[in-house]
Each structure stands twice: as structure tokens, then as C-alpha cells.
Design an enzyme around this catalytic site. Structure first.
Site, PDB file in Angstrom:
ATOM      1  CG  ASP A  31      -1.791   1.170   1.362  1.00  0.00           C
ATOM      2  OD1 ASP A  31      -2.290   1.653   0.334  1.00  0.00           O
ATOM      3  OD2 ASP A  31      -1.995   1.636   2.503  1.00  0.00           O
ATOM      4  CG  ASP A 196      -2.490   1.893   6.608  1.00  0.00           C
ATOM      5  OD1 ASP A 196      -2.663   1.637   5.400  1.00  0.00           O
ATOM      6  OD2 ASP A 196      -2.707   3.015   7.108  1.00  0.00           O
TER       7      ASP A 196
END
Length: 226
Positions: A31, A196
């Protein structure tokens, strides 16, 4: 809560144990916000409020945007269409520079340790890609040498970028993970996804992908145990 492996595992912050054999991992998907770069949701809120979006917190999200913000990130509207529509919400016209300034509020900094780790993983022979919900305003900055302080654009650190607005898909849709796997020519079992967002990791796990879910801006490098 840190998630590692194919099941959710409660562990103390900054203490993650290997729940799989890293020898089988060949493909790593990262990410962007909160993982590769340090994310500042509050600063983004402040900047959008500064350009006139008084209820910015209602419109913005730390993981998956909605409304015209989501339309931009999934590639449904262009930056010009976003600028016009944002002006309508605010009540007066905003410039492209103001949009860029506000979106860029999400960027707190780009930790050098993360960049070094990405290059090290590639040097060791891993396939390393980016899988991000993002938009052209963010990439307008990231795809220049300003990304790492004046040396290299973000593309320098990855084999491939899977960007939501280019893929016309957003996490946590299973389809964008499947597109990534196909593009990387990798199976779920040999792939580790680092994000996350617990929701994104849960989707990846449902597809058989190994996951690591550090806290926002947490140092994930030691967690890889490489």
C-alpha cells in the site's frame, strides 16, 4: 492489532512474528499511504478546509474515499471534473493548484528506511509492486523526483504500480487483487500484501494472500524478518 499470515493475529504493536515461511514468498504488494509514505489524515483535513471545504472530515477517509473523492480515485471522473464538482460543493471555484495542495496534505513524509527496504527486496529477487487507492493529484507528485527528495520518482522503487484510478478498481474489491496477481504472474500463496487497512487485508486473506497489517506509519521493515 497487527495482522500477519492468512488469519487475524492479535499482537502487541511493533511486535510481529513470522506466521508463514518467507521462503515461499516471491511477490510483495505494498500500500502507499500509511505504509510506503507516512500518512497525515488530519493535515489533509486541514488543507481541504483551508481551500473552503468546511465539512472536509465528512468527505474524506483515511483508507477508501467516497463521493467525488472516490469517483476520482476509481477513475470515474477526471481531475478537471473533480475540480469543478469540488467547487460546487464548496460554493466557489477552486483551482487545480488548490486541489493539488489539499490532496498533498495526506503526505507527511517518505521514510528513507522504507525506500531502502524496497530496493533491498528487489535486489534479493522479490517481485515488488504498489497496490494503492490513489489519484492523479498524488501521482502528479509521486511520479517526479520530488517523491524521494529529488532523486527518483516512485516508479524507481517498484516493478509495477497498480493504481486504483488506472485500474478502475479500488481496494477492498477482490478484482483489484486478482488483477495484481495476474499482472505479477504470482499465485496468492506466494504473495505477501502489506497494508494498514484491516478491511483490505481481510479481502486479501479471503483470496489466500498472506498479509501484514502494520499500524499507520509503523515501521514494518523488522516485521518482514528477512
Amino acid at each position: 492489532m497487527t495482522h500477519f499470515g492468512k488469519h487475524l493475529v492479535k499482537q502487541p504493536q511493533n511486535n510481529c512474528h513470522n506466521c508463514h515461511n518467507m521462503n515461499q514468498i516471491k511477490n510483495l504488494a505494498f500500500d502507499l499511504g500509511g505504509v510506503v509514505l507516512a500518512l497525515s489524515y488530519e493535515n489533509a483535513i486541514a488543507r481541504f478546509e483551508e481551500i473552503g471545504l468546511k465539512d472536509a472530515r465528512k468527505h474524506l477517509d483515511a483508507f477508501c474515499q467516497h463521493g467525488i473523492f472516490g469517483d476520482l480515485e476509481i477513475g470515474r471522473i477526471s481531475t478537471e471534473e473533480f475540480r469543478v464538482e469540488l467547487g460546487k460543493i464548496i460554493g466557489h471555484e477552486v483551482t487545480a493548484d488548490e486541489c493539488y495542495y489539499a490532496w498533498h496534505g495526506y503526505v507527511e513524509n517518505v521514510p528513507q528506511r522504507n525506500l531502502d527496504a524496497l530496493l533491498d527486496l528487489r535486489a534479493k529477487g522479490y517481485k515488488v509492486c504498489l497496490l494503492s487507492n490513489t489519484n492523479p493529484y498524488m501521482m502528479q507528485w509521486a511520479r517526479t523526483p520530488d517523491f524521494d527528495g529529488g532523486n527518483h520518482p516512485i516508479d524507481y522503487y517498484f516493478d509495477h504500480l497498480y493504481l486504483s484510478y488506472e485500474c478502475r478498481l479500488m481496494k477492498p474489491s477482490p478484482a483489484i487483487f486478482e488483477m495484481m496477481l495476474q499482472g505479477q504472474q504470482a499465485t496468492p500463496d506466494e504473495t505477501l500484501f502489506i497494508d494498514d487497512s484491516p478491511h483490505n487485508c481481510e479481502t486479501a486473506q479471503s483470496l489466500g494472500i498472506h498479509t501484514l497489517c502494520p499500524h499507520n506509519n509503523e515501521d514494518w521493515v523488522p516485521m518482514l524478518k528477512l
